[in-house]
Design a protein around this motif. Structure first.
Motif, mmCIF file in Angstrom:
data_model
loop_
_atom_site.group_PDB
_atom_site.id
_atom_site.type_symbol
_atom_site.label_atom_id
_atom_site.label_comp_id
_atom_site.label_asym_id
_atom_site.label_seq_id
_atom_site.Cartn_x
_atom_site.Cartn_y
_atom_site.Cartn_z
ATOM 1 N N GLN A 194 40.274 39.010 40.293
ATOM 2 C CA GLN A 194 41.539 38.598 40.898
ATOM 3 C C GLN A 194 42.538 39.758 40.902
ATOM 4 O O GLN A 194 43.317 39.908 41.847
ATOM 5 C CB GLN A 194 42.125 37.409 40.136
ATOM 6 C CG GLN A 194 41.256 36.162 40.216
ATOM 7 C CD GLN A 194 41.927 34.990 39.508
ATOM 8 O OE1 GLN A 194 42.061 34.978 38.282
ATOM 9 N NE2 GLN A 194 42.354 34.014 40.280
ATOM 10 N N LEU A 213 36.859 35.100 44.896
ATOM 11 C CA LEU A 213 36.816 35.081 43.431
ATOM 12 C C LEU A 213 35.661 35.900 42.879
ATOM 13 O O LEU A 213 35.772 36.501 41.804
ATOM 14 C CB LEU A 213 36.695 33.631 42.950
ATOM 15 C CG LEU A 213 36.959 33.373 41.474
ATOM 16 C CD1 LEU A 213 38.386 33.723 41.104
ATOM 17 C CD2 LEU A 213 36.673 31.917 41.140
ATOM 18 N N GLU A 245 40.362 29.893 43.401
ATOM 19 C CA GLU A 245 40.430 30.648 44.649
ATOM 20 C C GLU A 245 39.206 30.312 45.479
ATOM 21 O O GLU A 245 38.235 29.723 44.982
ATOM 22 C CB GLU A 245 40.430 32.162 44.374
ATOM 23 C CG GLU A 245 41.673 32.716 43.743
ATOM 24 C CD GLU A 245 41.702 34.236 43.833
ATOM 25 O OE1 GLU A 245 41.229 34.774 44.860
ATOM 26 O OE2 GLU A 245 42.184 34.868 42.881
ATOM 27 N N THR A 252 40.433 30.651 31.493
ATOM 28 C CA THR A 252 39.231 30.799 32.315
ATOM 29 C C THR A 252 38.278 29.672 31.937
ATOM 30 O O THR A 252 38.431 29.028 30.898
ATOM 31 C CB THR A 252 38.548 32.160 32.093
ATOM 32 O OG1 THR A 252 38.197 32.296 30.709
ATOM 33 C CG2 THR A 252 39.476 33.302 32.503
ATOM 34 N N ARG A 277 38.073 30.188 38.127
ATOM 35 C CA ARG A 277 37.781 31.538 37.650
ATOM 36 C C ARG A 277 37.084 31.546 36.291
ATOM 37 O O ARG A 277 37.487 30.844 35.358
ATOM 38 C CB ARG A 277 39.062 32.366 37.579
ATOM 39 C CG ARG A 277 40.049 31.869 36.542
ATOM 40 C CD ARG A 277 41.366 32.603 36.617
ATOM 41 N NE ARG A 277 42.300 32.095 35.623
ATOM 42 C CZ ARG A 277 43.607 32.280 35.674
ATOM 43 N NH1 ARG A 277 44.162 32.945 36.671
ATOM 44 N NH2 ARG A 277 44.387 31.805 34.726
ATOM 45 N N THR A 330 30.396 30.365 37.219
ATOM 46 C CA THR A 330 31.585 29.835 37.893
ATOM 47 C C THR A 330 31.392 28.390 38.335
ATOM 48 O O THR A 330 30.417 28.059 39.026
ATOM 49 C CB THR A 330 31.924 30.701 39.122
ATOM 50 O OG1 THR A 330 32.133 32.053 38.695
ATOM 51 C CG2 THR A 330 33.174 30.199 39.818
ATOM 52 N N ILE A 374 39.189 37.010 35.096
ATOM 53 C CA ILE A 374 40.402 37.315 35.863
ATOM 54 C C ILE A 374 40.317 38.682 36.532
ATOM 55 O O ILE A 374 41.016 38.949 37.511
ATOM 56 C CB ILE A 374 41.646 37.215 34.954
ATOM 57 C CG1 ILE A 374 41.790 35.773 34.428
ATOM 58 C CG2 ILE A 374 42.919 37.626 35.681
ATOM 59 C CD1 ILE A 374 42.944 35.571 33.461
#
Length: 396
Positions: free
Chosen positions: A87, A54, A49, A111, A81, A66, A84
């Protein structure tokens, strides 16, 4: 670089090979079915994202974890990501703009993290979990913890210790003491490491009241069984806004859990501050003997504190499915004794028999041209043979 080097995977990134993949897939299915039976609706967020979306609400914790990439279409920075949960906050914010009734979500997905922890080398957890949005009562936290314990039982882990903490206590003390941002960060780090000598030295160097120093010094000792609540009421000034409410909240949650799990092994730790920068209440984790870190974790949060989202209280938990499968009972859907080998044939009755067996959950492997099977080493324990004009299962 040699041919061997071309096949190396990055550190902390691993394949899941057939036997383990079978275990993982069936455990995943059972857990998601359990979530569904509790009214949690399955969602599948994307792997990448835009970065600002994110990291909603948890940038401090997740920014360094990240991986960042540039979107070649827009030129904007995107992230792969590492968690999660943010999100799900975005999804709930989109679906419930008017703060409707409580909403329940379940999820599963890969992830990726830039770093592995010192206790777990994997940088690619398979995260599975649930989030409950729109209700700020302790009953929602109890539901989430109950569901976490049910997942662990389903995975084969019954000897579980539950750890309970509450970030509201530390937040109330920091506010009362009037610490600046850097002092708060330094104190947080010391408490997480439970470095008692360093804590004493740090408190001597900052200008706060002696009674506040005493309460901060008491925090590391406020861990143990149910007596911790009473000890905290004596050691901390419950007149400070938020402290009495936090201790009552912990007691309510614990008492409610005992109705469902009368012999639950519960450990309280008032310096447990996972996700402190966006958590708002109870935090919890599950541990099993022989594993040096938590196998599942969660807590209460409100991402509107650090984002543009409308206020929407939430609570949830997550776990790494790889860890659950490795430590749990290792469900095998099919084992070698159930695998059937079928010969090469153009007989439509054979193909109908194979189809029928597969629809009933049996594993049937069809022979390939020129394939020879060493019956002394074969993984197949049964075979389809033509007897009395009927295809029948026989042992090898």
């Amino acid at each position: 670089m040699s041919q061997t080097d071309h096949w190396l995977l990055p550190e902390g990134i691993d394949d899941i090979l057939p036997d383990d993949a079978t275990v993982l897939e069936h455990l995943r299915g059972e857990i998601l079915q359990l979530f569904g039976s509790w009214g949690y609706h399955y969602v599948i967020p994307p792997l990448v994202e835009y970065l600002d979306s994110l990291l909603t609400g948890s940038a401090y914790d997740l920014d360094l974890e990240t991986f960042k990439v540039t979107d070649q279409l827009s030129g904007r920075l995107m992230g792969i990501r590492a968690d999660i949960t943010p999100q799900i906050a975005r999804i709930d914010g989109h679906l419930n703009k008017k703060n409707a009734q409580p909403s329940r979500y379940s999820y599963f997905g890969s992830t990726l993290r830039t770093r592995g922890s010192h206790l777990e080398r994997s940088r690619s957890p398979l995260q599975i979990g649930v989030e409950l949005y729109g209700y700020d009562g302790y009953q929602a936290d109890v539901e989430i913890i109950r569901l976490m314990l049910e997942v662990l039982a389903l995975s084969g882990m019954l000897n579980v210790q539950l750890e309970l903490g509450h970030v509201g206590i530390y937040q109330a003390l920091v506010k009362q003491a009037g610490l600046d941002i850097q002092q708060e960060i330094d104190l947080f780090d010391i408490l997480q490491r439970k470095a008692l000598t360093e804590l004493s030295d740090f408190l001597e160097q900052i200008a706060i009241a002696e009674d506040m120093k005493a309460m901060f010094l008491a925090l590391p000792d406020l861990c143990g069984g149910t007596e911790v609540i009473e000890r905290a009421q004596e050691a901390l000034d419950t007149g400070i806004p938020g402290i009495a409410m936090a201790l009552d909240n912990l007691e309510q949650i614990h008492n409610a859990l005992l109705l469902h799990f009368p012999v639950l092994d519960t450990h309280f730790d008032l310096t447990e501050l996972r996700g402190y920068h966006y958590k708002t209440g109870v935090v919890f984790a599950a541990f099993v003997p022989g594993f040096g870190r938590e196998i599942a974790r969660g807590g209460r949060y409100d991402l509107s504190k650090t984002s543009q989202l409308d206020s929407r209280p939430a609570t949830g938990f997550s776990a790494d499915l790889k860890v659950l499968a490795r430590l749990g009972r290792g469900i095998q859907d099919q084992n070698n004794s159930e695998t059937i080998v079928a010969p090469i044939s153009d007989d439509p009755e054979l193909h109908e028999k194979i189809r029928e067996l597969r629809l009933n959950g049996r594993v049937v492997v069809e022979m390939l041209p020129d394939q020879q099977i060493d019956q002394d080493l074969t993984e197949y324990a049964q075979q389809l043979v033509l007897l009395d004009d009927r295809w029948q299962i026989q042992p090898f």
